[in-house]
Design an enzyme around this catalytic site. Structure first.
Site, PDB file in Angstrom:
ATOM      1  CE  LYS A  35      -0.369  -0.190   5.046  1.00  0.00           C
ATOM      2  NZ  LYS A  35      -1.230  -0.589   6.170  1.00  0.00           N
ATOM      3  CE1 TYR A 256      15.172  31.249   6.787  1.00  0.00           C
ATOM      4  CE2 TYR A 256      15.326  28.914   6.241  1.00  0.00           C
ATOM      5  CZ  TYR A 256      15.174  30.235   5.853  1.00  0.00           C
ATOM      6  OH  TYR A 256      15.014  30.534   4.523  1.00  0.00           O
TER       7      TYR A 256
END
Ligand SMILES: *Cc1c(COP(=O)(O)O)cnc(C)c1O
Length: 365
Positions: A35, A256
């Site tokens: 899946k 950052y």
């Protein structure tokens, strides 16, 4: 030159892991669970390596069609069954076996016109409380299905919530057994964790097992056990290169939010891989990264296209040096995907499935 990021699917490792599961449950047949596009690996890329499986389990009808397009004529099981009447027509046409977990699916079957009666897997909710009939309603569902001309064969199914943890499977196995002991039909119960950890408890009870994550080389019960402990090999490598270097002094920060501050002189490698590639943004300073096969640590925040790495352990590294974010590097050194998932507060399943579209993928031995 394209951006140097690349994912590699290792066919030999997929085959090895499938055999490893088989050796744990030698008497059971195996659904290789494919899946979510084979847990992000790509159905077409894993198919050859996994074709010794006894069947494939998935839940997207388009994926089932892709397997038939690869000329797979063996069993395919739809783990969530059919969503609408049209799906039953596809089941008839492609010979798909499907889960039945609710009354609405039985209603649909009752109105389906087919020359070829279906094989269905009647799912019990034995405690997970997701899909399936409760033990109290299971036999009535079985009786209803058994009366339908559209149904040829009924197999019995449940799914464990805690096969990977301390609660275990005993209560669910007992609930399942209590209701099904005198019903005919094959049984399918175990996922990867049950197929590896609960072999003695399962004994003869699972005719089919449904391993997913173990086939893809991740330990279902990490960090209690590692993939290496289970003899599983990485099937997916995410690799890139160093595309920039910085020399920091004490007090300099990286990235950052300036979340990392150097305590002294530090050489930083900038790697072309960020969260837009599927590398988890929740990874923080200290997450392991291989540079030239040597374990280093990521520092600072993950940004969209880059991460930054402390190159202290690998002084010879420079522009273009090889980086492995998870998986296996050329020298054979392994960085388990489970470690990265843990750093990000998630599981390897999510990392595999989140590999971004923009990352090119190649198949290799
Ligand atoms: C996904 C899934 C599996 C495979 O689980 P793993 O933990 O990856 O082995 C098995 N059974 C069902 C019903 C599933 O949805």
């Amino acid at each position: 030159m394209p951006r140097p990021i690349l994912a590699t699917v290792h066919a030999a490792a997929l085959g090895h892991n499938l055999s490893r599961v088989r050796s744990s449950v030698p008497d059971a047949r195996i659904w290789a669970v494919v899946k979510a596009n084979a847990y992000g690996h790509g159905i077409e890329r894993v198919f050859d390596a996994l074709r010794s499986a006894d069947g494939f389990a998935l839940l997207d009808l388009a994926e089932a069609q892709r397997l038939r397009a690869l000329d797979w004529r063996g069993p395919i099981l739809l783990l969530e069954g059919c969503f609408e009447l049209r799906d039953l027509e596809l089941c008839s046409r492609l010979g798909l076996w499907h889960t039945v977990h609710c009354d609405e699916q039985i209603d649909m079957l009752a109105t389906h016109k087919t020359q070829l009666p279906h094989r269905v897997f009647l799912k019990m909710n034995s405690g997970m409380n997701r899909l399936g009939f409760t033990p109290g309603r299971y036999r009535a569902a079985w009786t209803r299905l058994n009366a339908l001309p559209q149904v040829e064969e009924i197999s019995l199914m449940t799914h464990f919530s805690d096969a990977d943890g301390p609660k275990g499977i005993a209560a669910q196995v007992q609930a399942f057994e209590a209701v099904t002991h005198d019903l005919p039909g094959e049984r399918t119960l175990s996922n990867s964790a049950a197929a590896l950890r609960h072999v003695a408890e399962m004994g003869e009870k699972s005719d089919w097992v449904r391993p997913g994550i173990a086939v893809y080389g991740s330990a279902p019960d990490y960090p209690q056990r590692s993939a290496a402990d289970w003899g599983l090999q990485p099937t997916l490598t995410l690799a890139s290169k160093i595309i920039g270097l910085q020399q920091l002094q004490a007090g300099d920060t990286v990235g950052y939010g300036s979340s990392f501050t150097a305590e002294g002189p530090l050489r930083i490698g900038v790697v072309a891989c960020g969260y837009a590639d599927g590398y988890p943004r929740h990874c923080t300073t200290g997450t392991p990264v291989l540079v030239n096969g040597v374990r280093c640590r990521m520092v600072g925040r993950v940004s969209m296209d880059m991460i930054t790495v402390d190159l202290t352990p690998v002084s010879e590294a420079g522009m273009g040096s090889d980086v492995v974010l998870w998986g296996r590097c050329a020298s054979g050194v392994v960085l388990p995907i489970d470690e990265i998932a843990q750093s990000a507060g998630t599981v390897a399943y999510e990392l595999m499935c989140a590999l971004a579209q923009r990352v090119p993928v190649v198949a290799a031995e």
